[in-house]
Scaffold this motif. Structure first.
Motif, PDB file in Angstrom:
ATOM      1  N   LYS A 202       0.801  -1.376   0.049  1.00 35.43           N
ATOM      2  CA  LYS A 202       0.108  -0.089   0.181  1.00 35.43           C
ATOM      3  C   LYS A 202       0.908   1.331  -0.070  1.00 35.43           C
ATOM      4  O   LYS A 202       0.603   2.323  -0.708  1.00 35.43           O
ATOM      5  CB  LYS A 202      -0.977   0.100   1.187  1.00 35.43           C
ATOM      6  N   ALA A 203       1.981   1.162   0.758  1.00 34.48           N
ATOM      7  CA  ALA A 203       2.791   2.089   0.859  1.00 34.48           C
ATOM      8  C   ALA A 203       3.535   2.574  -0.568  1.00 34.48           C
ATOM      9  O   ALA A 203       3.789   3.620  -1.172  1.00 34.48           O
ATOM     10  CB  ALA A 203       3.881   2.199   1.593  1.00 34.48           C
ATOM     11  N   LYS A 204       3.705   1.463  -1.120  1.00 32.01           N
ATOM     12  CA  LYS A 204       4.277   1.643  -2.643  1.00 32.01           C
ATOM     13  C   LYS A 204       3.244   2.209  -3.512  1.00 32.01           C
ATOM     14  O   LYS A 204       3.886   3.094  -4.394  1.00 32.01           O
ATOM     15  CB  LYS A 204       4.708   0.222  -3.000  1.00 32.01           C
ATOM     16  N   GLU A 205       2.173   1.621  -3.790  1.00 33.60           N
ATOM     17  CA  GLU A 205       1.067   2.201  -4.412  1.00 33.60           C
ATOM     18  C   GLU A 205       0.964   3.876  -4.278  1.00 33.60           C
ATOM     19  O   GLU A 205       0.803   4.570  -5.177  1.00 33.60           O
ATOM     20  CB  GLU A 205      -0.238   1.367  -4.342  1.00 33.60           C
ATOM     21  N   THR A 206       0.909   4.015  -2.829  1.00 28.04           N
ATOM     22  CA  THR A 206       0.693   5.630  -2.632  1.00 28.04           C
ATOM     23  C   THR A 206       1.925   6.459  -3.169  1.00 28.04           C
ATOM     24  O   THR A 206       1.610   7.556  -3.627  1.00 28.04           O
ATOM     25  CB  THR A 206       0.471   5.859  -1.035  1.00 28.04           C
ATOM     26  N   ALA A 207       3.084   5.761  -3.031  1.00 29.43           N
ATOM     27  CA  ALA A 207       4.270   6.427  -3.520  1.00 29.43           C
ATOM     28  C   ALA A 207       4.084   6.606  -4.992  1.00 29.43           C
ATOM     29  O   ALA A 207       4.568   7.718  -5.804  1.00 29.43           O
ATOM     30  CB  ALA A 207       5.546   5.818  -3.205  1.00 29.43           C
ATOM     31  N   PHE A 208       3.665   5.485  -5.614  1.00 26.52           N
ATOM     32  CA  PHE A 208       3.569   5.665  -7.010  1.00 26.52           C
ATOM     33  C   PHE A 208       2.746   6.832  -7.536  1.00 26.52           C
ATOM     34  O   PHE A 208       2.914   7.605  -8.666  1.00 26.52           O
ATOM     35  CB  PHE A 208       3.074   4.237  -7.706  1.00 26.52           C
ATOM     36  N   ALA A 209       1.560   6.817  -6.789  1.00 29.11           N
ATOM     37  CA  ALA A 209       0.786   7.803  -7.250  1.00 29.11           C
ATOM     38  C   ALA A 209       1.323   9.346  -7.086  1.00 29.11           C
ATOM     39  O   ALA A 209       0.993  10.174  -8.225  1.00 29.11           O
ATOM     40  CB  ALA A 209      -0.734   7.878  -6.497  1.00 29.11           C
ATOM     41  N   MET A 210       2.043   9.585  -6.141  1.00 33.48           N
ATOM     42  CA  MET A 210       2.690  10.755  -5.961  1.00 33.48           C
ATOM     43  C   MET A 210       3.711  11.100  -6.972  1.00 33.48           C
ATOM     44  O   MET A 210       3.949  12.144  -7.480  1.00 33.48           O
ATOM     45  CB  MET A 210       3.549  10.842  -4.524  1.00 33.48           C
ATOM     46  N   ILE A 211       4.284   9.918  -7.521  1.00 33.32           N
ATOM     47  CA  ILE A 211       5.497  10.137  -8.779  1.00 33.32           C
ATOM     48  C   ILE A 211       4.898  10.470  -9.772  1.00 33.32           C
ATOM     49  O   ILE A 211       5.262  11.347 -10.621  1.00 33.32           O
ATOM     50  CB  ILE A 211       6.333   8.907  -8.763  1.00 33.32           C
ATOM     51  N   GLU A 212       3.432   9.940  -9.894  1.00 31.70           N
ATOM     52  CA  GLU A 212       2.661  10.100 -11.242  1.00 31.70           C
ATOM     53  C   GLU A 212       2.158  11.731 -11.177  1.00 31.70           C
ATOM     54  O   GLU A 212       2.180  12.402 -12.246  1.00 31.70           O
ATOM     55  CB  GLU A 212       1.348   9.477 -11.133  1.00 31.70           C
ATOM     56  N   ASN A 213       2.307  12.193  -9.938  1.00 33.96           N
ATOM     57  CA  ASN A 213       1.949  13.738  -9.900  1.00 33.96           C
ATOM     58  C   ASN A 213       3.034  14.681  -9.831  1.00 33.96           C
ATOM     59  O   ASN A 213       2.957  15.863  -9.240  1.00 33.96           O
ATOM     60  CB  ASN A 213       0.860  13.881  -8.604  1.00 33.96           C
ATOM     61  N   GLY A 214       4.344  14.146 -10.024  1.00 34.54           N
ATOM     62  CA  GLY A 214       5.410  15.041 -10.161  1.00 34.54           C
ATOM     63  C   GLY A 214       6.258  15.083  -9.059  1.00 34.54           C
ATOM     64  O   GLY A 214       7.309  15.972  -9.264  1.00 34.54           O
ATOM     65  N   VAL A 215       6.023  14.199  -8.024  1.00 36.20           N
ATOM     66  CA  VAL A 215       7.447  14.450  -7.005  1.00 36.20           C
ATOM     67  C   VAL A 215       8.753  13.588  -7.670  1.00 36.20           C
ATOM     68  O   VAL A 215       8.645  12.802  -8.343  1.00 36.20           O
ATOM     69  CB  VAL A 215       6.987  13.843  -5.699  1.00 36.20           C
ATOM     70  N   ASP A 216       9.842  14.170  -7.009  1.00 36.49           N
ATOM     71  CA  ASP A 216      11.140  13.595  -7.585  1.00 36.49           C
ATOM     72  C   ASP A 216      11.819  13.155  -6.178  1.00 36.49           C
ATOM     73  O   ASP A 216      13.158  12.696  -6.343  1.00 36.49           O
ATOM     74  CB  ASP A 216      11.911  14.526  -8.603  1.00 36.49           C
ATOM     75  N   VAL A 217      11.490  13.596  -4.883  1.00 32.05           N
ATOM     76  CA  VAL A 217      11.974  13.131  -3.872  1.00 32.05           C
ATOM     77  C   VAL A 217      10.808  12.580  -3.037  1.00 32.05           C
ATOM     78  O   VAL A 217       9.919  13.094  -2.658  1.00 32.05           O
ATOM     79  CB  VAL A 217      12.830  14.103  -3.149  1.00 32.05           C
ATOM     80  N   LEU A 218      11.025  11.567  -2.306  1.00 32.49           N
ATOM     81  CA  LEU A 218      10.273  11.038  -1.565  1.00 32.49           C
ATOM     82  C   LEU A 218      10.727  10.810  -0.099  1.00 32.49           C
ATOM     83  O   LEU A 218      11.789  10.314   0.173  1.00 32.49           O
ATOM     84  CB  LEU A 218       9.775   9.357  -1.938  1.00 32.49           C
ATOM     85  N   TYR A 219       9.720  10.965   1.061  1.00 33.83           N
ATOM     86  CA  TYR A 219      10.094  10.968   2.439  1.00 33.83           C
ATOM     87  C   TYR A 219       9.544   9.508   2.629  1.00 33.83           C
ATOM     88  O   TYR A 219       8.311   9.224   2.713  1.00 33.83           O
ATOM     89  CB  TYR A 219       9.549  11.866   3.113  1.00 33.83           C
ATOM     90  N   ALA A 220      10.518   8.704   3.009  1.00 32.16           N
ATOM     91  CA  ALA A 220      10.132   7.128   3.033  1.00 32.16           C
ATOM     92  C   ALA A 220       9.712   6.694   4.744  1.00 32.16           C
ATOM     93  O   ALA A 220      10.592   6.032   5.357  1.00 32.16           O
ATOM     94  CB  ALA A 220      11.164   6.068   2.674  1.00 32.16           C
TER      95      ALA A 220
END
Length: 335
Positions: A202-220
């Motif tokens: 679920k965390a991975k899918e949420t991160a994928f959605a953010m990447i699709e929305n333009g993020v280039d750095v993620l706080y894990a």
């Protein structure tokens, strides 16, 4: 499942000694290991709990405690497991009661000669003298990791994936955001919580959605986020543990939690017969050795010099007391 050991004469003596110490007996018997139990609602491999487990194993290795533990204990079963360990002669019980606060305190009241040191969103109660609380106040290192993230983003869009919006998560996210904004005041944040402490898919899918929305750095903040970052070729900032060895081209920096100062303080209090209700949160602060910024490792030489200079300046100021990272326990939101 509870991990147990055969009751030997040595273990019996350790139990007797630790109990006497709780009652305020002399220090002569303090050399005996304190019979200690850990109760965890997630696997010991999970970031947060792994740091408690690591510190307990280290304390056992030097002979301070005799340690057993249970993992994957449900909140509804937590009180029962607490009672079992108390009845089994453990005189120090550690764990996390975020989802079982009231029940855990009721059990502690039944066993006044047992010291309880529990991760909690609430404070200690002077009327419950054997129940102390802690939390991972690692906002100092989170702030520093935010400075690095602010220097590394090119899009000015950072994604943050957390478990639940409780104080111990919220304060780290706010500190990270403050650090990033000090480096780059124009950064925007996408913030989401997955409603679980351990759900990597679920965390991975949420991160994928953010990447699709333009993020280039993620706080894990949760497991699974770094996997998404690695697959999509963007960067991530770690939390609590250093996973750069697993993600050498992805994890730039991590805010590390060191539970040893917290546990060592509790052990000393039990050994001295002086354990009492208290808030151990301060032992996670940087100036107590409770948190640090992980080495840059594979990203050495890749982080802008201006960011490293600011990190060094702020770290020195934090350690000297000249600068304090704001502790904000309110739920963060997207900008």
């Amino acid at each position: 499942m509870m991990k147990t050991k055969n009751l030997s004469r040595r273990h019996f003596m350790a139990t007797t000694a630790a109990t006497s110490l709780i009652l305020g007996a002399g220090r002569a018997m303090a050399a005996e290991p304190i019979k200690t139990a850990g109760i965890y609602t997630v696997p010991v491999e999970q970031q947060w709990v792994s740091r408690i487990h690591k510190a307990a194993l280290a304390a056992q290795g030097r002979g301070d405690i005799d340690y057993s533990f249970s993992e994957n204990v449900s909140n509804t079963d937590y009180a029962r497991v607490m009672r079992e360990y108390a009845e089994a002669g453990n005189t120090l019980i550690i764990g996390e009661v975020f989802g079982a606060e009231q029940e855990a305190r009721e059990v502690a009241a039944e066993y006044p000669n047992v010291a309880f040191l529990m991760g909690s969103s609430f404070k200690e109660d002077a009327a419950l003298s054997n129940f102390s609380v802690f939390d991972n106040y690692i906002q100092d290192a989170s702030y520093l990791s935010g400075i690095i993230a602010g220097a590394m983003t090119e899009s000015g869009n950072i994604g943050m994936v957390g478990g639940f919006p409780i104080p111990e998560v919220n304060r780290l996210m706010h500190a990270f955001m403050a650090g990033a904004l000090e480096m780059n005041p124009d950064i925007k944040f996408q913030v989401s919580f997955i409603g679980s402490w351990f759900d990597p898919p679920k965390a991975k899918e949420t991160a994928f959605a953010m990447i699709e929305n333009g993020v280039d750095v993620l706080y894990a903040e949760r497991f699974g986020v770094s996997d998404a970052a690695q697959e999509k070729g963007i960067l991530a900032i770690g939390n609590v543990i250093d996973t750069q060895a697993d993600y050498p081209e992805t994890i730039v920096a991590s805010a590390i939690w060191h539970f040893e100062p917290t546990l060592d303080k509790a052990i000393a209090e039990v050994q001295a017969g002086s354990f009492s209700a208290g808030d151990y949160g301060a032992y996670s602060f940087m100036n107590e050795g409770g948190t640090s910024l992980a080495p840059l490792g594979t990203f050495d030489g890749k982080v802008p010099a201006a960011a490293l200079a600011l990190v060094a300046q702020r770290e020195a100021e934090i350690r000297s007391g000249a600068f304090s990272v704001t502790i904000n326990d309110n739920e963060p939101s997207s900008s």
